[in-house]
Motif scaffolding. Structure first.
Motif, PDB file in Angstrom:
ATOM      1  N   MET A  69      54.590  40.444  50.404  1.00  7.69           N
ATOM      2  CA  MET A  69      53.710  40.058  51.506  1.00  7.69           C
ATOM      3  C   MET A  69      54.232  40.524  52.857  1.00  7.69           C
ATOM      4  SD  MET A  69      50.961  38.505  50.529  1.00  7.69           S
ATOM      5  CE  MET A  69      50.455  37.743  52.054  1.00  7.69           C
ATOM      6  N   THR A  70      55.226  41.387  52.899  1.00  5.60           N
ATOM      7  CA  THR A  70      55.784  41.861  54.151  1.00  5.60           C
ATOM      8  C   THR A  70      54.697  42.501  55.011  1.00  5.60           C
ATOM      9  OG1 THR A  70      57.875  42.300  53.038  1.00  5.60           O
ATOM     10  CG2 THR A  70      57.550  43.312  55.197  1.00  5.60           C
ATOM     11  N   ASN A  71      54.589  42.031  56.257  1.00  8.74           N
ATOM     12  CA  ASN A  71      53.632  42.566  57.225  1.00  8.74           C
ATOM     13  C   ASN A  71      52.181  42.422  56.788  1.00  8.74           C
ATOM     14  OD1 ASN A  71      55.734  43.446  58.943  1.00  8.74           O
ATOM     15  ND2 ASN A  71      55.962  45.326  57.722  1.00  8.74           N
ATOM     16  N   ARG A  72      51.909  41.502  55.859  1.00  5.27           N
ATOM     17  CA  ARG A  72      50.543  41.240  55.447  1.00  5.27           C
ATOM     18  C   ARG A  72      50.190  39.791  55.730  1.00  5.27           C
ATOM     19  NH1 ARG A  72      51.319  42.583  49.657  1.00  5.27           N
ATOM     20  NH2 ARG A  72      49.631  41.105  49.334  1.00  5.27           N
ATOM     21  N   LYS A  73      48.962  39.582  56.180  1.00  8.71           N
ATOM     22  CA  LYS A  73      48.495  38.233  56.447  1.00  8.71           C
ATOM     23  C   LYS A  73      48.193  37.523  55.132  1.00  8.71           C
ATOM     24  CE  LYS A  73      45.393  35.815  59.576  1.00  8.71           C
ATOM     25  NZ  LYS A  73      44.435  35.988  60.704  1.00  8.71           N
ATOM     26  N   LEU A  74      48.457  36.236  55.084  1.00  9.13           N
ATOM     27  CA  LEU A  74      48.198  35.451  53.883  1.00  9.13           C
ATOM     28  C   LEU A  74      46.762  34.959  53.871  1.00  9.13           C
ATOM     29  CD1 LEU A  74      49.138  33.990  51.297  1.00  9.13           C
ATOM     30  CD2 LEU A  74      49.833  32.071  52.768  1.00  9.13           C
ATOM     31  N   TYR A  75      46.050  35.249  52.791  1.00  6.25           N
ATOM     32  CA  TYR A  75      44.702  34.724  52.556  1.00  6.25           C
ATOM     33  C   TYR A  75      44.740  33.988  51.219  1.00  6.25           C
ATOM     34  CZ  TYR A  75      42.966  37.617  56.385  1.00  6.25           C
ATOM     35  OH  TYR A  75      42.754  38.186  57.618  1.00  6.25           O
ATOM     36  N   LEU A  76      44.774  32.681  51.316  1.00  7.42           N
ATOM     37  CA  LEU A  76      44.932  31.832  50.138  1.00  7.42           C
ATOM     38  C   LEU A  76      43.803  30.817  50.110  1.00  7.42           C
ATOM     39  CD1 LEU A  76      46.738  31.055  47.730  1.00  7.42           C
ATOM     40  CD2 LEU A  76      48.004  29.556  49.284  1.00  7.42           C
ATOM     41  N   GLY A  77      42.879  30.991  49.178  1.00  6.73           N
ATOM     42  CA  GLY A  77      41.749  30.091  49.062  1.00  6.73           C
ATOM     43  C   GLY A  77      41.736  29.393  47.720  1.00  6.73           C
ATOM     44  N   PRO A  78      40.748  28.533  47.485  1.00  3.74           N
ATOM     45  CA  PRO A  78      40.670  27.819  46.207  1.00  3.74           C
ATOM     46  C   PRO A  78      40.546  28.746  45.003  1.00  3.74           C
ATOM     47  CG  PRO A  78      39.217  26.817  47.830  1.00  3.74           C
ATOM     48  CD  PRO A  78      39.697  28.100  48.427  1.00  3.74           C
ATOM     49  N   LEU A  79      39.898  29.896  45.175  1.00  9.75           N
ATOM     50  CA  LEU A  79      39.673  30.812  44.064  1.00  9.75           C
ATOM     51  C   LEU A  79      40.514  32.074  44.143  1.00  9.75           C
ATOM     52  CD1 LEU A  79      35.762  30.670  43.862  1.00  9.75           C
ATOM     53  CD2 LEU A  79      37.403  29.387  42.498  1.00  9.75           C
ATOM     54  N   THR A  80      40.980  32.421  45.318  1.00 10.90           N
ATOM     55  CA  THR A  80      41.644  33.708  45.494  1.00 10.90           C
ATOM     56  C   THR A  80      43.013  33.572  46.142  1.00 10.90           C
ATOM     57  OG1 THR A  80      40.523  34.043  47.617  1.00 10.90           O
ATOM     58  CG2 THR A  80      39.466  34.953  45.652  1.00 10.90           C
ATOM     59  N   ASP A  81      43.858  34.574  45.904  1.00 10.67           N
ATOM     60  CA  ASP A  81      45.231  34.583  46.415  1.00 10.67           C
ATOM     61  C   ASP A  81      45.663  36.033  46.583  1.00 10.67           C
ATOM     62  OD1 ASP A  81      47.939  34.410  46.899  1.00 10.67           O
ATOM     63  OD2 ASP A  81      48.387  33.117  45.179  1.00 10.67           O
ATOM     64  N   ASN A  82      45.795  36.479  47.826  1.00 12.18           N
ATOM     65  CA  ASN A  82      46.127  37.896  48.025  1.00 12.18           C
ATOM     66  C   ASN A  82      47.587  38.220  47.741  1.00 12.18           C
ATOM     67  OD1 ASN A  82      46.987  36.635  50.525  1.00 12.18           O
ATOM     68  ND2 ASN A  82      46.947  38.652  51.508  1.00 12.18           N
ATOM     69  N   ARG A  83      48.405  37.223  47.449  1.00 16.96           N
ATOM     70  CA  ARG A  83      49.781  37.501  47.030  1.00 16.96           C
ATOM     71  C   ARG A  83      49.822  38.179  45.660  1.00 16.96           C
ATOM     72  NH1 ARG A  83      52.143  31.524  47.731  1.00 16.96           N
ATOM     73  NH2 ARG A  83      50.235  31.222  46.517  1.00 16.96           N
ATOM     74  N   ARG A  84      48.733  38.103  44.928  1.00 15.70           N
ATOM     75  CA  ARG A  84      48.664  38.739  43.619  1.00 15.70           C
ATOM     76  C   ARG A  84      48.835  40.253  43.723  1.00 15.70           C
ATOM     77  NH1 ARG A  84      45.775  35.862  39.481  1.00 15.70           N
ATOM     78  NH2 ARG A  84      44.540  37.713  38.984  1.00 15.70           N
ATOM     79  N   TRP A  85      48.529  40.821  44.875  1.00 13.75           N
ATOM     80  CA  TRP A  85      48.694  42.261  45.064  1.00 13.75           C
ATOM     81  C   TRP A  85      50.152  42.682  45.003  1.00 13.75           C
ATOM     82  CZ3 TRP A  85      44.987  45.736  44.763  1.00 13.75           C
ATOM     83  CH2 TRP A  85      43.655  45.328  44.974  1.00 13.75           C
ATOM     84  N   ASP A  86      51.067  41.744  45.163  1.00 11.21           N
ATOM     85  CA  ASP A  86      52.489  42.082  45.100  1.00 11.21           C
ATOM     86  C   ASP A  86      52.886  42.635  43.732  1.00 11.21           C
ATOM     87  OD1 ASP A  86      52.770  41.179  47.685  1.00 11.21           O
ATOM     88  OD2 ASP A  86      53.509  39.200  47.116  1.00 11.21           O
ATOM     89  N   MET A  87      52.088  42.346  42.704  1.00  5.76           N
ATOM     90  CA  MET A  87      52.407  42.793  41.353  1.00  5.76           C
ATOM     91  C   MET A  87      51.758  44.122  40.988  1.00  5.76           C
ATOM     92  SD  MET A  87      52.345  39.204  39.167  1.00  5.76           S
ATOM     93  CE  MET A  87      52.940  40.071  37.696  1.00  5.76           C
ATOM     94  N   VAL A  88      50.994  44.693  41.912  1.00  4.13           N
ATOM     95  CA  VAL A  88      50.316  45.960  41.643  1.00  4.13           C
ATOM     96  C   VAL A  88      51.099  47.109  42.262  1.00  4.13           C
ATOM     97  CG1 VAL A  88      48.189  47.289  41.941  1.00  4.13           C
ATOM     98  CG2 VAL A  88      48.073  44.813  41.599  1.00  4.13           C
TER      99      VAL A  88
END
Length: 295
Positions: free
Chosen positions: A1-20
């Motif tokens: 998540m370095t230099n990325r804004k956190l978007y964490l909602g009930p259905l979604t989580d952009n931290r998942r991109w860390d695994m791609v």
């Protein structure tokens, strides 16, 4: 998540991109919900294959990485195993996504009120009662639109798609629009000139086909064809995820919000749009390149 804004909602989580593991030729389709995501994904799938009969299977072959419904380890492994050029979907604004200098980011927008009313239809068509908090079926008090205007861009409100989230999407994409690999499209322009959309995207992605092949691909991506074959083109179509695959493609038209909002609601919307966007920015976000659209 370095230099990325956190978007964490009930259905979604952009931290998942860390695994791609991002590849130089990856294609991201980045949009607020109900702004032409599935349409653009289908266009990308058709152009990558050059085959009007390609099985898109968007939810599997071009996955929505942010959503938590599927285990991220499985999604990441499936993406890593792909040997062809990949495309992925995201409803996370650009400032929350991994940035790669060579990967392509295709950002699609739509008039916020059209997106909102399309989303109202959408949440009635999916078996997720959580949305009833924001989108009550019997909304005599106007709760739905008030929450559309009052909701925040991040956190619990995110997945209910308030206006603030749409504005955040647009601002984050516009801030990067001068980059060679970030391109903004508008639903209204796609509707007015689908062939032109195909040509523009093919050029961006370095793809070339004969005129006859392009004509076939364009025909597949028309609204009428996608609706008529909804079990094939709707996300998770034919798998019972939605109550009606066909209803996912409800009408494809614009301006259906007219006559459905009070003068006070329209004034509140106008005030919020004008407070956050310059006139030219607002004109494009609402109507695309058609500067003379009737409001």
């Amino acid at each position: 998540m370095t230099n990325r804004k956190l978007y964490l909602g009930p259905l979604t989580d952009n931290r998942r991109w860390d695994m791609v593991k991002i590849r130089p030729d990856d294609i991201f389709v980045v949009t607020p919900p109900k702004c032409g995501t599935t349409w653009m994904q289908t266009i990308v799938a058709l152009l990558l294959s050059g085959n009007p009969d390609v099985e898109t299977e968007l939810s599997v072959r071009m996955p929505w990485v942010d959503i938590r419904i599927r285990e991220m380890t499985e999604v990441a492994a499936r993406l890593e195993a792909m040997s062809h050029r990949r495309s992925m979907k995201s409803h996370t604004p650009m400032d929350g996504l991994p940035q790669h200098d060579q990967a392509h980011y295709i950002c699609v927008f739509r008039h916020p009120l059209d997106a909102h009313f399309s989303y109202r239809k959408h949440v009635r068509n999916i078996p997720m009662p959580w949305f009833d908090l924001w989108y009550p079926e019997d909304d005599t008090d106007g709760i739905t639109f008030r929450r559309f205007l009052d909701g925040g861009a991040e956190g619990f409100d995110t997945d209910a798609m308030p206006l603030a989230h749409i504005l955040q999407h647009y601002k984050a994409a516009a801030a990067l629009a001068d980059r060679h690999n970030v391109t903004l499209f508008h639903y209204a322009d796609m509707t007015r000139d689908l062939s032109g959309t195909f040509s523009k995207l093919a050029d961006l992605l370095g793809l070339t086909y004969s005129t006859s092949v392009m004509e076939q691909l364009v025909q597949v991506a028309t609204f009428d064809n996608m609706k008529a074959n909804a079990e094939r083109y709707a996300p998770s179509g034919g798998k019972g995820f939605m109550k009606s695959d066909s209803e996912f493609f409800h009408s494809g038209s614009s301006g259906k919000w007219r006559g459905k909002l009070t003068d006070q609601e329209i004034a509140a919307y106008d005030a919020m749009m004008d407070a956050h966007l310059e006139p030219a920015e607002r004109a494009w976000l609402e109507y695309g390149s058609n500067e003379h659209a009737v409001t």
